[in-house]
Design a protein around this motif. Structure first.
Motif, short mmCIF file in Angstrom:
data_model
loop_
_atom_site.label_atom_id
_atom_site.label_comp_id
_atom_site.label_asym_id
_atom_site.label_seq_id
_atom_site.Cartn_x
_atom_site.Cartn_y
_atom_site.Cartn_z
N ALA A 1 0.83 -1.21 0.00
CA ALA A 1 0.00 0.00 0.00
C ALA A 1 0.86 1.25 0.00
CB ALA A 1 -0.93 -0.01 1.22
N PHE A 2 1.99 1.24 0.70
CA PHE A 2 2.82 2.43 0.78
C PHE A 2 3.59 2.66 -0.52
CE2 PHE A 2 1.68 2.42 5.13
CZ PHE A 2 1.91 3.71 5.60
N ALA A 3 3.94 1.60 -1.23
CA ALA A 3 4.58 1.78 -2.53
C ALA A 3 3.61 2.44 -3.51
CB ALA A 3 5.05 0.44 -3.08
N ALA A 4 2.33 2.05 -3.43
CA ALA A 4 1.32 2.64 -4.31
C ALA A 4 0.95 4.06 -3.87
CB ALA A 4 0.08 1.76 -4.33
N LEU A 5 1.05 4.35 -2.58
CA LEU A 5 0.68 5.67 -2.06
C LEU A 5 1.61 6.75 -2.57
CD1 LEU A 5 -0.96 7.48 -0.06
CD2 LEU A 5 0.74 6.83 1.68
N LEU B 1 -11.83 3.66 8.22
CA LEU B 1 -11.99 2.99 6.94
C LEU B 1 -10.62 2.64 6.37
CD1 LEU B 1 -14.02 5.76 6.99
CD2 LEU B 1 -15.09 4.39 5.19
N ILE B 2 -10.58 1.59 5.56
CA ILE B 2 -9.34 1.23 4.88
C ILE B 2 -9.61 1.09 3.38
CG2 ILE B 2 -8.45 0.00 6.90
CD1 ILE B 2 -8.93 -2.62 5.29
N THR B 3 -8.55 1.23 2.62
CA THR B 3 -8.59 0.92 1.19
C THR B 3 -7.32 0.14 0.88
OG1 THR B 3 -8.67 1.86 -1.04
CG2 THR B 3 -7.62 3.21 0.66
N ALA C 1 -5.18 2.19 -8.18
CA ALA C 1 -4.37 1.14 -7.56
C ALA C 1 -5.01 0.63 -6.28
CB ALA C 1 -2.96 1.66 -7.27
N PHE C 2 -5.93 1.41 -5.71
CA PHE C 2 -6.54 1.03 -4.44
C PHE C 2 -7.99 0.60 -4.63
CE2 PHE C 2 -2.97 3.58 -3.02
CZ PHE C 2 -2.51 2.84 -1.93
N SER C 3 -8.45 -0.19 -3.67
CA SER C 3 -9.80 -0.76 -3.72
C SER C 3 -10.86 0.26 -3.32
CB SER C 3 -9.86 -1.94 -2.75
OG SER C 3 -9.84 -1.47 -1.41
N HIS C 4 -12.11 -0.18 -3.37
CA HIS C 4 -13.19 0.59 -2.79
C HIS C 4 -13.02 0.62 -1.27
CE1 HIS C 4 -14.31 -3.67 -3.12
NE2 HIS C 4 -14.82 -3.51 -1.93
N TRP C 5 -13.82 1.45 -0.61
CA TRP C 5 -13.68 1.62 0.84
C TRP C 5 -14.23 0.42 1.60
CZ3 TRP C 5 -10.67 5.36 2.46
CH2 TRP C 5 -10.53 6.51 1.68
N LEU C 6 -13.49 0.06 2.67
CA LEU C 6 -13.97 -0.93 3.63
C LEU C 6 -14.06 -0.26 4.99
CD1 LEU C 6 -11.79 -4.04 2.64
CD2 LEU C 6 -14.09 -3.46 1.86
N ALA D 1 -0.83 -3.83 3.93
CA ALA D 1 -1.65 -4.22 2.79
C ALA D 1 -2.63 -3.13 2.39
CB ALA D 1 -2.42 -5.50 3.11
N ALA D 2 -2.84 -2.15 3.27
CA ALA D 2 -3.89 -1.14 3.04
C ALA D 2 -3.51 0.16 3.72
CB ALA D 2 -5.22 -1.65 3.57
N LEU D 3 -4.28 1.20 3.44
CA LEU D 3 -4.17 2.49 4.12
C LEU D 3 -5.40 2.69 4.99
CD1 LEU D 3 -2.97 4.71 1.13
CD2 LEU D 3 -1.55 3.57 2.86
N THR D 4 -5.21 3.31 6.13
CA THR D 4 -6.30 3.54 7.08
C THR D 4 -6.61 5.03 7.18
OG1 THR D 4 -5.65 1.59 8.38
CG2 THR D 4 -7.07 3.20 9.46
#
Length: 489
Positions: A56-60, A306-308, A353-358, A430-433
């Motif tokens: 997730a941080f590489a994509a951020l 929330l995470i993505t 690169a990121f998913s919908h919100w969870l 794996a995700a961003l919060t």
């Protein structure tokens, strides 16, 4: 040899070969603790591929990802000398730290021999806001007449802080606790500085009038196989004396029953609760907080954050639903409206690169006490995962104070990777919060309402320190409008 013997030996050899082939087929991995250049490069390539797909941080931050990839190419093109797994682990650590992911950990196999490059100072270093102090594991200061640590191996302490910074993510570079953890790794930093390795180090201490003494300190192996950024298994604060009026959430399951008996019997108001070792969901603790602390009127009290997650082939939200997350679209319309009221923009999509919100929510609580307790939560840069989720949830409540240092900024689920040749295990985000208001928490952390250094946080009595501090944030009274709540994430 007779014909009969030949017919006996030949099938026997065939059977042995078949057994060997089966073993290699089903159990192909055998970690090597002396690594050739080619083995190192294959492990580096494995990390590179995994991070580019799933981190997730590489994509951020594409800039940091580019820097990470350039460093990988330099390693892959270099003529890497043969080395042991300990040295290789440190190389991986320095390389992975460029991603700025506070969740990254790089862990040697338990069976790997420990090189002397991993030996460290076996005491505790603390910063009191002005000076560095050194304590032994028995919690005694090395020399009360000369309390201030100014030099290590003849170099100013600032040089060691500078060398340690390359291993520390941006969100934690100012954390005295994080700095102290890395400064203690004397031999590892000696490599970076250009000093020879040794099984001892020389500390220089001064007093208030400038007199100084030198003491030779033995280095040792802490017994912890991790050299990681996560810091969850060996927090510095475990070795310092906790405040006697503070309840400490235990790191292991055995003392938890005693902890909950003390918590449920406590009549202190406020209750001081050290949650720095809380790393996974504890339903019993959550229930106590729901019953005794959580306000019932907060408009978004069911949504904590929330995470993505970073998309990759075969990625699915079902993986995260097992970890208390579910799609934002599953929220009732009224709760979606409440999220938007407090500032969350569900239309925001930074990149494909990121998913919908969870969403992560709290469980419903029906038996809450009519009179809410005051709660002080002790946090610092070792506070991550569930510790941070609890801090994130409670930070805006009017009857809760966060005390200590900025938290780690490491709340999201993690991916794990085991390297083929070295056997080293790597974990990363794996995700961003994000908070319920839409603020990024990953890589940033949660600020305390009252800042206390590591030394102050572990004083026998900290109530007098708390009394001298005041919050700069607006507190919500019981009859105020919900939208005027604290904006602390």
């Amino acid at each position: 040899m007779s014909v009969r013997s030949i017919f006996f030996v030949f099938p026997t050899m065939m059977c042995i070969s078949a057994v060997q082939l089966i073993r290699i087929s089903f159990f192909p991995h055998s970690a090597s603790y002396q690594l050739t250049s080619e083995q190192q490069k294959q492990d580096i390539q494995q990390v590179l591929s995994n991070i580019n797909q799933k981190s997730a941080f590489a994509a951020l931050d594409p800039g940091k990802k580019h820097k990470f990839n350039l460093a990988a190419q330099r390693l892959l093109l270099a003529n890497l000398p043969h080395t042991n797994s300990s040295i290789f682990q440190i190389r991986l650590q320095a390389w992975l730290s460029t991603l700025n992911d506070p969740a990254i950990s790089v862990t040697l196999p338990q069976s790997a021999p420990r090189s002397n490059v991993l030996t460290s100072f076996q005491g505790v270093l603390h910063h009191d806001g002005k000076h560095w102090l050194a304590f032994m594991p028995i919690r005694e200061q090395l020399d009360e007449d000369y309390p201030y640590l100014t030099h290590i191996d003849g170099l100013p302490i600032a040089r060691w802080v500078s060398a340690a910074q390359q291993y520390i993510p941006d969100s934690l570079k100012l954390s005295a606790i994080e700095q102290s953890r890395w400064i203690s790794r004397i031999n590892q930093l000696r490599q970076d500085i250009g000093l020879p390795l040794s099984d001892s180090t020389q500390f220089t201490f001064t007093n208030s009038v400038g007199d100084s003494i030198q003491r030779t300190m033995r280095l040792g192996n802490s017994g912890d196989s991790k050299i990681d950024i996560s810091y969850s298994t060996t927090p510095i604060h475990k070795q310092a004396s906790l405040a006697r009026d503070t309840l400490q959430y235990p790191a292991y399951s055995e003392p938890k029953e005693m902890f909950f008996k003390q918590l449920e019997a406590s009549t202190n108001n406020p209750i001081q609760l050290d949650i720095r070792q809380l790393t996974s969901i504890d339903n019993r603790l959550n229930q106590w907080i729901n019953d005794n602390v959580a306000p019932s009127y907060t408009p978004y009290n069911s949504t904590i954050g929330l995470i993505t997650y970073k998309r990759f082939p075969k990625s699915t939200s079902a993986t995260f639903s097992k970890q208390a997350f579910f799609p934002l679209e599953d929220l009732p319309f009224f709760e979606l409206t409440q999220l938007e009221t407090v500032g969350f923009n569900r239309q925001f999509d930074g990149t494909q690169a990121f998913s919908h919100w969870l969403v992560r929510q709290t469980d419903e609580y029906l038996n809450a006490a009519s009179k809410k307790r005051q709660l002080h939560l002790l946090v610092d840069s070792s506070c991550q995962q569930e510790c941070e989720w609890l801090a994130l949830r409670a930070a805006s409540w009017p009857n809760v104070n966060l005390l200590g240092e900025q938290t780690r900024g490491s709340l999201s689920p993690r991916h794990s990777l085991k390297l083929k040749h070295s056997g080293i295990s790597i974990k990363y985000s794996a995700a961003l919060t994000y908070s319920a208001q839409g603020r990024l928490i990953s890589g940033i952390g949660i600020s305390p309402h009252i800042t206390l250094t590591g030394v102050a946080l572990n004083q026998p009595k900290i109530q007098h320190l708390i009394a001298t501090e005041s919050k700069a944030t607006i507190r919500l009274s019981a009859d105020s409008k919900p939208t005027s709540a604290k904006t602390q994430p």
